[in-house]
Motif scaffolding. Structure first.
Motif, PDB file in Angstrom:
ATOM      1  N   LEU A 111       0.831  -1.200   0.000  1.00 28.03           N
ATOM      2  CA  LEU A 111       0.000   0.000   0.000  1.00 28.03           C
ATOM      3  C   LEU A 111       0.868   1.255   0.000  1.00 28.03           C
ATOM      4  CD1 LEU A 111      -2.578   1.634   0.192  1.00 28.03           C
ATOM      5  CD2 LEU A 111      -2.688   1.098   2.643  1.00 28.03           C
ATOM      6  N   ALA A 112       1.935   1.249   0.792  1.00 22.90           N
ATOM      7  CA  ALA A 112       2.851   2.395   0.814  1.00 22.90           C
ATOM      8  C   ALA A 112       3.475   2.621  -0.554  1.00 22.90           C
ATOM      9  CB  ALA A 112       3.929   2.183   1.870  1.00 22.90           C
ATOM     10  N   GLN A 113       3.764   1.538  -1.252  1.00 21.36           N
ATOM     11  CA  GLN A 113       4.307   1.635  -2.607  1.00 21.36           C
ATOM     12  C   GLN A 113       3.333   2.356  -3.531  1.00 21.36           C
ATOM     13  OE1 GLN A 113       7.181   0.118  -4.984  1.00 21.36           O
ATOM     14  NE2 GLN A 113       6.145   2.024  -5.419  1.00 21.36           N
ATOM     15  N   LEU A 114       2.078   1.946  -3.483  1.00 18.95           N
ATOM     16  CA  LEU A 114       1.082   2.578  -4.344  1.00 18.95           C
ATOM     17  C   LEU A 114       0.876   4.043  -3.958  1.00 18.95           C
ATOM     18  CD1 LEU A 114      -1.623  -0.232  -4.752  1.00 18.95           C
ATOM     19  CD2 LEU A 114       0.375   0.274  -6.167  1.00 18.95           C
ATOM     20  N   GLU A 115       0.891   4.319  -2.673  1.00 21.73           N
ATOM     21  CA  GLU A 115       0.755   5.711  -2.244  1.00 21.73           C
ATOM     22  C   GLU A 115       1.904   6.564  -2.787  1.00 21.73           C
ATOM     23  OE1 GLU A 115      -1.666   7.192  -0.972  1.00 21.73           O
ATOM     24  OE2 GLU A 115      -2.851   5.817   0.239  1.00 21.73           O
ATOM     25  N   GLN A 116       3.112   6.010  -2.791  1.00 19.92           N
ATOM     26  CA  GLN A 116       4.246   6.745  -3.352  1.00 19.92           C
ATOM     27  C   GLN A 116       4.051   6.980  -4.845  1.00 19.92           C
ATOM     28  OE1 GLN A 116       6.495   8.430  -2.078  1.00 19.92           O
ATOM     29  NE2 GLN A 116       8.182   8.620  -3.532  1.00 19.92           N
ATOM     30  N   CYS A 117       3.522   5.991  -5.525  1.00 18.47           N
ATOM     31  CA  CYS A 117       3.296   6.111  -6.964  1.00 18.47           C
ATOM     32  C   CYS A 117       2.411   7.306  -7.308  1.00 18.47           C
ATOM     33  CB  CYS A 117       2.649   4.837  -7.502  1.00 18.47           C
ATOM     34  SG  CYS A 117       3.750   3.427  -7.661  1.00 18.47           S
ATOM     35  N   VAL A 118       1.387   7.545  -6.512  1.00 11.37           N
ATOM     36  CA  VAL A 118       0.416   8.600  -6.842  1.00 11.37           C
ATOM     37  C   VAL A 118       0.585   9.848  -5.977  1.00 11.37           C
ATOM     38  CG1 VAL A 118      -1.261   6.936  -7.704  1.00 11.37           C
ATOM     39  CG2 VAL A 118      -1.360   7.621  -5.297  1.00 11.37           C
ATOM     40  N   SER A 119       1.658   9.915  -5.193  1.00  9.28           N
ATOM     41  CA  SER A 119       1.811  10.996  -4.223  1.00  9.28           C
ATOM     42  C   SER A 119       2.097  12.351  -4.846  1.00  9.28           C
ATOM     43  CB  SER A 119       2.918  10.651  -3.216  1.00  9.28           C
ATOM     44  OG  SER A 119       4.177  10.528  -3.876  1.00  9.28           O
ATOM     45  N   ASN A 120       2.585  12.366  -6.090  1.00 12.14           N
ATOM     46  CA  ASN A 120       2.922  13.644  -6.723  1.00 12.14           C
ATOM     47  C   ASN A 120       2.462  13.669  -8.172  1.00 12.14           C
ATOM     48  OD1 ASN A 120       4.032  16.243  -6.450  1.00 12.14           O
ATOM     49  ND2 ASN A 120       6.003  15.604  -7.261  1.00 12.14           N
ATOM     50  N   VAL A 121       1.354  12.998  -8.432  1.00 13.72           N
ATOM     51  CA  VAL A 121       0.864  12.866  -9.804  1.00 13.72           C
ATOM     52  C   VAL A 121       0.534  14.221 -10.412  1.00 13.72           C
ATOM     53  CG1 VAL A 121      -1.511  12.458  -9.011  1.00 13.72           C
ATOM     54  CG2 VAL A 121      -0.799  11.668 -11.282  1.00 13.72           C
ATOM     55  N   GLU A 122       0.104  15.177  -9.589  1.00 10.93           N
ATOM     56  CA  GLU A 122      -0.264  16.483 -10.112  1.00 10.93           C
ATOM     57  C   GLU A 122       0.929  17.244 -10.688  1.00 10.93           C
ATOM     58  OE1 GLU A 122      -0.588  16.811  -5.548  1.00 10.93           O
ATOM     59  OE2 GLU A 122      -0.391  15.248  -7.064  1.00 10.93           O
ATOM     60  N   ALA A 123       2.142  16.832 -10.321  1.00 11.68           N
ATOM     61  CA  ALA A 123       3.361  17.459 -10.837  1.00 11.68           C
ATOM     62  C   ALA A 123       3.970  16.690 -12.012  1.00 11.68           C
ATOM     63  CB  ALA A 123       4.384  17.593  -9.722  1.00 11.68           C
ATOM     64  N   VAL A 124       3.226  15.712 -12.542  1.00 15.63           N
ATOM     65  CA  VAL A 124       3.703  14.872 -13.651  1.00 15.63           C
ATOM     66  C   VAL A 124       5.056  14.259 -13.265  1.00 15.63           C
ATOM     67  CG1 VAL A 124       3.948  14.749 -16.164  1.00 15.63           C
ATOM     68  CG2 VAL A 124       2.595  16.570 -15.170  1.00 15.63           C
ATOM     69  N   ASP A 125       5.069  13.611 -12.128  1.00 17.08           N
ATOM     70  CA  ASP A 125       6.290  13.074 -11.525  1.00 17.08           C
ATOM     71  C   ASP A 125       6.563  11.662 -12.024  1.00 17.08           C
ATOM     72  OD1 ASP A 125       7.994  11.779  -9.316  1.00 17.08           O
ATOM     73  OD2 ASP A 125       7.915  13.873  -8.652  1.00 17.08           O
ATOM     74  N   GLY A 126       7.843  11.351 -12.209  1.00 16.45           N
ATOM     75  CA  GLY A 126       8.242  10.046 -12.730  1.00 16.45           C
ATOM     76  C   GLY A 126       7.967   8.882 -11.813  1.00 16.45           C
ATOM     77  N   ARG A 127       7.613   9.147 -10.553  1.00 19.56           N
ATOM     78  CA  ARG A 127       7.319   8.042  -9.629  1.00 19.56           C
ATOM     79  C   ARG A 127       5.994   7.349  -9.960  1.00 19.56           C
ATOM     80  NH1 ARG A 127       6.735  11.664  -4.273  1.00 19.56           N
ATOM     81  NH2 ARG A 127       8.356  12.783  -5.443  1.00 19.56           N
ATOM     82  N   PHE A 128       5.116   8.014 -10.733  1.00 16.48           N
ATOM     83  CA  PHE A 128       3.839   7.404 -11.088  1.00 16.48           C
ATOM     84  C   PHE A 128       4.096   6.064 -11.767  1.00 16.48           C
ATOM     85  CE2 PHE A 128       0.118   6.598 -13.694  1.00 16.48           C
ATOM     86  CZ  PHE A 128      -0.920   6.885 -12.815  1.00 16.48           C
ATOM     87  N   CYS A 129       3.269   5.065 -11.445  1.00 13.87           N
ATOM     88  CA  CYS A 129       3.565   3.709 -11.908  1.00 13.87           C
ATOM     89  C   CYS A 129       2.595   3.207 -12.964  1.00 13.87           C
ATOM     90  CB  CYS A 129       3.579   2.739 -10.726  1.00 13.87           C
ATOM     91  SG  CYS A 129       2.050   2.684  -9.767  1.00 13.87           S
TER      92      CYS A 129
END
Length: 233
Positions: A111-129
Protein backbone atom coordinates in the motif's frame (compact mmCIF):
# COMPACT_ATOMS: atom_id res chain seq x y z
CA UNK A 1 35.94 7.02 -36.56
CA UNK A 2 33.42 7.13 -33.72
CA UNK A 3 30.46 8.72 -35.49
CA UNK A 4 30.22 6.29 -38.41
CA UNK A 5 30.03 3.06 -36.36
CA UNK A 6 27.41 4.61 -34.07
CA UNK A 7 25.40 5.83 -37.05
CA UNK A 8 25.59 2.39 -38.63
CA UNK A 9 24.52 0.69 -35.40
CA UNK A 10 21.54 3.00 -35.03
CA UNK A 11 20.56 2.40 -38.63
CA UNK A 12 20.69 -1.36 -38.03
CA UNK A 13 18.51 -1.05 -34.93
CA UNK A 14 16.04 1.09 -36.87
CA UNK A 15 15.93 -1.51 -39.64
CA UNK A 16 15.34 -4.44 -37.28
CA UNK A 17 11.59 -4.95 -36.91
CA UNK A 18 10.73 -6.88 -33.75
CA UNK A 19 6.95 -6.62 -33.82
CA UNK A 20 3.87 -5.15 -35.43
CA UNK A 21 1.45 -3.22 -33.24
CA UNK A 22 -2.22 -3.17 -34.16
CA UNK A 23 -2.75 -0.06 -32.05
CA UNK A 24 -0.97 3.25 -31.43
CA UNK A 25 1.08 3.03 -28.24
CA UNK A 26 1.07 6.04 -25.92
CA UNK A 27 4.41 6.81 -24.30
CA UNK A 28 3.95 10.57 -23.91
CA UNK A 29 5.55 11.94 -20.76
CA UNK A 30 2.34 13.78 -19.87
CA UNK A 31 0.48 10.46 -19.91
CA UNK A 32 2.82 7.75 -18.58
CA UNK A 33 3.44 9.93 -15.50
CA UNK A 34 -0.22 10.63 -14.78
CA UNK A 35 -2.52 7.90 -16.11
CA UNK A 36 -2.54 4.30 -17.26
CA UNK A 37 -1.42 3.95 -20.88
CA UNK A 38 -1.33 0.98 -23.21
CA UNK A 39 2.45 1.29 -23.64
CA UNK A 40 2.82 1.32 -19.86
CA UNK A 41 0.69 -1.82 -19.67
CA UNK A 42 2.80 -3.48 -22.35
CA UNK A 43 6.03 -2.75 -20.49
CA UNK A 44 4.64 -3.87 -17.13
CA UNK A 45 3.26 -7.08 -18.64
CA UNK A 46 6.68 -7.76 -20.11
CA UNK A 47 8.25 -7.33 -16.69
CA UNK A 48 5.83 -9.80 -15.10
CA UNK A 49 6.01 -12.44 -17.83
CA UNK A 50 9.77 -12.31 -18.32
CA UNK A 51 10.48 -12.26 -14.57
CA UNK A 52 8.29 -15.34 -14.25
CA UNK A 53 10.52 -17.07 -16.81
CA UNK A 54 13.80 -16.04 -15.19
CA UNK A 55 13.17 -16.14 -11.46
CA UNK A 56 14.09 -19.78 -10.81
CA UNK A 57 17.43 -19.46 -12.59
CA UNK A 58 18.39 -16.66 -10.20
CA UNK A 59 16.96 -18.21 -7.03
CA UNK A 60 14.21 -15.62 -6.78
CA UNK A 61 10.53 -16.14 -5.96
CA UNK A 62 7.84 -16.13 -8.62
CA UNK A 63 6.57 -12.58 -9.15
CA UNK A 64 2.95 -11.80 -8.36
CA UNK A 65 2.70 -8.32 -9.85
CA UNK A 66 4.83 -5.83 -11.77
CA UNK A 67 5.42 -2.09 -11.49
CA UNK A 68 7.19 0.23 -13.94
CA UNK A 69 7.91 3.81 -12.91
CA UNK A 70 6.62 6.25 -15.50
CA UNK A 71 9.88 8.20 -15.37
CA UNK A 72 11.70 5.24 -16.92
CA UNK A 73 9.59 5.44 -20.09
CA UNK A 74 11.34 8.02 -22.24
CA UNK A 75 10.15 8.02 -25.85
CA UNK A 76 7.66 10.85 -25.09
CA UNK A 77 5.59 10.10 -28.18
CA UNK A 78 2.72 8.13 -29.58
CA UNK A 79 4.08 5.24 -31.64
CA UNK A 80 1.64 4.70 -34.52
CA UNK A 81 0.18 1.34 -35.39
CA UNK A 82 2.58 -0.58 -37.60
CA UNK A 83 6.16 -1.71 -37.25
CA UNK A 84 8.01 -1.66 -33.94
CA UNK A 85 11.77 -1.69 -34.33
CA UNK A 86 14.54 -2.59 -31.98
CA UNK A 87 15.46 1.10 -31.94
CA UNK A 88 11.95 1.85 -30.64
CA UNK A 89 12.57 -0.41 -27.65
CA UNK A 90 15.75 1.53 -26.83
CA UNK A 91 13.91 4.84 -27.23
CA UNK A 92 11.22 3.63 -24.85
CA UNK A 93 13.55 2.20 -22.18
CA UNK A 94 17.01 3.72 -22.70
CA UNK A 95 18.57 3.55 -19.25
CA UNK A 96 19.63 -0.10 -19.18
CA UNK A 97 18.11 -0.75 -15.75
CA UNK A 98 18.05 -4.44 -14.91
CA UNK A 99 14.85 -6.36 -14.39
CA UNK A 100 14.54 -7.37 -10.73
CA UNK A 101 12.20 -8.97 -8.22
CA UNK A 102 11.56 -7.17 -4.95
CA UNK A 103 10.90 -9.94 -2.47
CA UNK A 104 8.44 -10.38 0.37
CA UNK A 105 6.57 -7.08 0.15
CA UNK A 106 4.00 -7.22 2.94
CA UNK A 107 0.51 -5.70 2.47
CA UNK A 108 1.33 -2.52 4.36
CA UNK A 109 4.43 -1.92 2.29
CA UNK A 110 2.52 -2.69 -0.89
CA UNK A 111 0.00 0.00 0.00
CA UNK A 112 2.85 2.39 0.81
CA UNK A 113 4.31 1.63 -2.61
CA UNK A 114 1.08 2.58 -4.34
CA UNK A 115 0.76 5.71 -2.24
CA UNK A 116 4.25 6.74 -3.35
CA UNK A 117 3.30 6.11 -6.96
CA UNK A 118 0.42 8.60 -6.84
CA UNK A 119 1.81 11.00 -4.22
CA UNK A 120 2.92 13.64 -6.72
CA UNK A 121 0.86 12.87 -9.80
CA UNK A 122 -0.26 16.48 -10.11
CA UNK A 123 3.36 17.46 -10.84
CA UNK A 124 3.70 14.87 -13.65
CA UNK A 125 6.29 13.07 -11.53
CA UNK A 126 8.24 10.05 -12.73
CA UNK A 127 7.32 8.04 -9.63
CA UNK A 128 3.84 7.40 -11.09
CA UNK A 129 3.56 3.71 -11.91
CA UNK A 130 2.33 1.55 -14.75
CA UNK A 131 1.24 -1.86 -13.46
CA UNK A 132 0.55 -5.50 -14.26
CA UNK A 133 -1.09 -8.24 -12.24
CA UNK A 134 -3.43 -5.95 -10.32
CA UNK A 135 -5.62 -2.87 -10.54
CA UNK A 136 -6.10 0.03 -8.18
CA UNK A 137 -8.18 3.15 -7.63
CA UNK A 138 -7.04 6.43 -6.12
CA UNK A 139 -8.20 9.99 -5.46
CA UNK A 140 -5.66 12.70 -6.21
CA UNK A 141 -7.80 15.38 -4.58
CA UNK A 142 -6.96 14.18 -1.07
CA UNK A 143 -3.66 14.49 0.77
CA UNK A 144 -0.67 12.50 -0.46
CA UNK A 145 -0.34 9.32 1.57
CA UNK A 146 -4.09 8.89 1.77
CA UNK A 147 -4.98 8.64 -1.90
CA UNK A 148 -5.21 4.91 -2.64
CA UNK A 149 -8.77 3.69 -2.20
CA UNK A 150 -8.66 0.09 -3.40
CA UNK A 151 -6.37 -2.49 -4.97
CA UNK A 152 -7.13 -6.00 -6.18
CA UNK A 153 -4.85 -8.66 -7.63
CA UNK A 154 -5.82 -10.28 -10.93
CA UNK A 155 -6.73 -13.46 -9.06
CA UNK A 156 -9.35 -11.53 -7.10
CA UNK A 157 -7.38 -11.09 -3.86
CA UNK A 158 -8.37 -7.78 -2.31
CA UNK A 159 -5.26 -5.97 -1.10
CA UNK A 160 -6.68 -2.55 -0.21
CA UNK A 161 -10.26 -1.63 0.61
CA UNK A 162 -11.57 1.72 1.78
CA UNK A 163 -8.05 3.08 1.85
CA UNK A 164 -6.85 0.47 4.32
CA UNK A 165 -5.01 -2.85 4.06
CA UNK A 166 -7.72 -5.46 3.53
CA UNK A 167 -8.01 -8.53 5.82
CA UNK A 168 -7.50 -10.71 2.74
CA UNK A 169 -4.25 -8.99 1.70
CA UNK A 170 -1.16 -11.14 1.16
CA UNK A 171 2.58 -10.63 0.86
CA UNK A 172 3.67 -10.24 -2.76
CA UNK A 173 6.84 -10.36 -4.83
CA UNK A 174 7.12 -7.50 -7.33
CA UNK A 175 8.82 -7.50 -10.74
CA UNK A 176 10.30 -4.05 -11.33
CA UNK A 177 13.48 -2.36 -12.42
CA UNK A 178 16.46 -2.57 -10.09
CA UNK A 179 16.32 1.24 -9.96
CA UNK A 180 12.90 1.08 -8.33
CA UNK A 181 13.71 -1.97 -6.22
CA UNK A 182 16.66 -0.08 -4.79
CA UNK A 183 14.52 2.85 -3.70
CA UNK A 184 14.58 5.01 -6.83
CA UNK A 185 11.82 7.65 -6.93
CA UNK A 186 11.47 7.14 -3.18
CA UNK A 187 9.82 3.74 -3.60
CA UNK A 188 9.59 2.23 -0.11
CA UNK A 189 10.28 -1.28 -1.39
CA UNK A 190 13.90 -0.18 -1.58
CA UNK A 191 14.32 -1.46 1.94
CA UNK A 192 13.45 -4.98 0.84
CA UNK A 193 15.88 -7.55 -0.61
CA UNK A 194 15.76 -7.80 -4.38
CA UNK A 195 17.28 -10.04 -7.03
CA UNK A 196 18.37 -8.81 -10.46
CA UNK A 197 17.59 -11.18 -13.31
CA UNK A 198 20.42 -10.60 -15.79
CA UNK A 199 18.29 -8.80 -18.36
CA UNK A 200 17.80 -5.07 -18.93
CA UNK A 201 14.40 -3.44 -19.13
CA UNK A 202 14.90 -2.85 -22.86
CA UNK A 203 15.78 -6.51 -23.40
CA UNK A 204 12.75 -7.46 -21.34
CA UNK A 205 10.44 -5.46 -23.59
CA UNK A 206 12.06 -6.78 -26.74
CA UNK A 207 11.92 -10.40 -25.59
CA UNK A 208 8.29 -10.01 -24.51
CA UNK A 209 7.36 -8.65 -27.93
CA UNK A 210 9.21 -11.36 -29.83
CA UNK A 211 8.91 -14.45 -27.64
CA UNK A 212 5.66 -14.01 -25.74
CA UNK A 213 3.50 -11.92 -28.08
CA UNK A 214 4.81 -13.61 -31.21
CA UNK A 215 5.67 -10.30 -32.80
CA UNK A 216 2.16 -8.82 -32.60
CA UNK A 217 0.77 -6.29 -30.10
CA UNK A 218 -2.98 -6.99 -30.16
CA UNK A 219 -5.32 -4.00 -30.03
CA UNK A 220 -7.75 -6.11 -28.01
CA UNK A 221 -5.21 -6.58 -25.23
CA UNK A 222 -3.69 -3.10 -25.33
CA UNK A 223 -6.50 -0.69 -26.24
CA UNK A 224 -5.88 3.03 -26.45
CA UNK A 225 -6.43 4.59 -23.03
CA UNK A 226 -5.65 1.35 -21.21
CA UNK A 227 -8.05 -1.20 -19.81
CA UNK A 228 -8.91 0.05 -16.33
CA UNK A 229 -5.86 -1.09 -14.37
CA UNK A 230 -5.56 2.37 -12.80
CA UNK A 231 -8.67 4.41 -12.05
CA UNK A 232 -8.78 7.94 -10.73
CA UNK A 233 -11.90 8.52 -8.68
Amino acid sequence: WVVEPVTEALAQLAATVVAETEVALDGRRSQVRTVETNLGNLIADGFLVQADKLNESFGAPQPDVAIQNGGGIRNDSIIPAGELTELDTFDILPFGNFLAISEGVDPGLFLAQLEQCVSNVEAVDGRFCQVSGFEFTYDKDVAAGERVISATLDDGTVMVSGGEVAPTAVTVDIAMSAFSANGGDGYPVGARPFTTLGQTDQQTLRNFLVDDLGGVVPAADYPEGGEGRITEQ
